[in-house]
Design an enzyme around this catalytic site. Structure first.
Site, PDB file in Angstrom:
ATOM      1  N   GLU A 112      10.452  -5.062  10.663  1.00 43.80           N
ATOM      2  CA  GLU A 112       9.215  -4.499  10.131  1.00 43.80           C
ATOM      3  C   GLU A 112       9.174  -3.001  10.444  1.00 43.80           C
ATOM      4  O   GLU A 112       9.603  -2.568  11.516  1.00 43.80           O
ATOM      5  CB  GLU A 112       8.013  -5.211  10.759  1.00 43.80           C
ATOM      6  CG  GLU A 112       6.670  -4.819  10.201  1.00 43.80           C
ATOM      7  CD  GLU A 112       5.545  -5.687  10.757  1.00 43.80           C
ATOM      8  OE1 GLU A 112       4.376  -5.284  10.652  1.00 43.80           O
ATOM      9  OE2 GLU A 112       5.829  -6.764  11.317  1.00 43.80           O
ATOM     10  N   ASP A 114       6.258   0.063  10.164  1.00 39.69           N
ATOM     11  CA  ASP A 114       4.809   0.163   9.940  1.00 39.69           C
ATOM     12  C   ASP A 114       4.273   1.586   9.922  1.00 39.69           C
ATOM     13  O   ASP A 114       4.546   2.376  10.839  1.00 39.69           O
ATOM     14  CB  ASP A 114       4.057  -0.551  11.074  1.00 39.69           C
ATOM     15  CG  ASP A 114       4.305  -2.042  11.131  1.00 39.69           C
ATOM     16  OD1 ASP A 114       4.507  -2.642  10.080  1.00 39.69           O
ATOM     17  OD2 ASP A 114       4.306  -2.596  12.248  1.00 39.69           O
ATOM     18  N   GLU A 116       0.444   2.390  10.255  1.00 40.99           N
ATOM     19  CA  GLU A 116      -0.859   1.775  10.514  1.00 40.99           C
ATOM     20  C   GLU A 116      -1.853   2.885  10.865  1.00 40.99           C
ATOM     21  O   GLU A 116      -1.660   3.617  11.839  1.00 40.99           O
ATOM     22  CB  GLU A 116      -0.775   0.784  11.674  1.00 40.99           C
ATOM     23  CG  GLU A 116       0.137  -0.395  11.406  1.00 40.99           C
ATOM     24  CD  GLU A 116       0.271  -1.305  12.611  1.00 40.99           C
ATOM     25  OE1 GLU A 116       0.077  -2.530  12.457  1.00 40.99           O
ATOM     26  OE2 GLU A 116       0.571  -0.792  13.717  1.00 40.99           O
TER      27      GLU A 116
END
Length: 297
Positions: A112, A114, A116
């Site tokens: 993953e 990210d 955010e």
């Protein structure tokens, strides 16, 4: 939070980075914006209110009943992925707005990458947190405050992911760099083995996103709406005829295998002036040592 006008060094570096990026590779010329449904599909919140599609723009709204999210129709093995985003404004404590890559299934072995955006109280800058999971292990958080207001207008957030490096950009400025040293450094983590989806969402992160979870979403300040644009995809879809590590794919070319000296200078400037947490500097978290990749940052 510093203002762009107060940081001429960053303005100059960004200009240089843009010029070098244009000359370094063979990226195709920009085309007309793609409609959302060419490459993406709704994932949750598809009730006509929480996720609204307007051709080449999508609005995601979160209220007390739901947030929403969407995903790419294809899985990818490399690419230069981007999304134009405008974040919710005002009091956004507890609100998490995302753009990320993630492998399937989303279990303990996932990879993953990210972006955010962690909301905060009115007048307090949003925090951009980046994180990288490899084979289910994350805990590689870096956090910074941006040099502009990400709720005032759309900006580009980009992920270059190829067999040589992973670079995350805000507009044309690198904010995170991870080289692929798996061939020479035993145990070095790099997301190289799994294909990944592109995903985006807005959701309630009251349990952790603001002040460590002490400041929650205030639903009386909502609803909270984020805008997304830029639905064309420069990526190697899994199952295609061309291997995703092929040098024939422009994002795998010589100009995209290392960041330039100017990009490195811009990245070091971001770390010095805007980053307020780097897991690599948190030796107490790792028994007075650092994860192996931090030695090559």
């Amino acid at each position: 939070m510093g203002s762009k006008a107060a940081c001429p060094w960053l303005d100059l570096l960004v200009v240089v980075v843009v010029l070098l990026a244009a000359a370094a590779g063979s990226a195709p010329a920009a085309e007309a914006e793609a409609a959302f449904d060419k490459n993406y599909a709704m994932q949750w919140g598809a009730d006509g209110y929480h996720l609204v599609i307007r051709g080449t723009e999508v609005n995601i709204t979160m209220d007390q009943s739901s947030g929403a999210g969407f995903r790419s129709k294809s899985m990818y093995g490399s690419g230069f992925f981007h999304m134009r985003m405008k974040l919710p404004s005002g009091y956004t404590a507890g609100v998490v707005t995302t753009f990320y890559l993630i492998s399937q299934p989303e279990d303990g072995s996932r990879d993953e990458v990210d972006f955010e955006f962690l909301g905060d109280k009115a007048g307090v800058p949003v925090t951009l947190q980046t994180n990288v999971f490899v084979n289910g292990r994350g805990g590689r958080e870096q956090r910074l405050h941006l040099w502009f207001d990400p709720a005032a207008d759309f900006h580009d957030y980009k992920i270059l992911w190829n067999p040589y490096q992973l670079v995350m950009f805000v507009d044309d400025t690198p904010v995170r760099v991870l080289r692929n040293l798996t061939a020479t450094v035993p145990g070095y983590p790099f997301p190289a083995k799994q294909t990944m989806l592109i995903r985006a969402s807005v959701w309630d992160g009251s349990g952790w996103a603001t002040d460590g979870g002490r400041t929650k979403v205030d639903w009386s300040q909502g609803p909270f709406t984020a805008g997304y644009r830029g639905f064309d995809v420069s990526g190697c879809a899994s199952g295609g005829a061309t291997p995703c590590g092929s040098p024939d794919l422009w994002w795998n070319g010589a100009g995209y295998r290392n960041i330039t000296a100017e990009q490195r200078a811009a990245y070091e400037g971001v770390k010095k002036h805007y980053m307020n947490y780097d897991y690599c500097a948190d030796k107490g978290r790792f028994n007075n040592t650092v994860p192996i990749e931090c030695n090559y940052a």
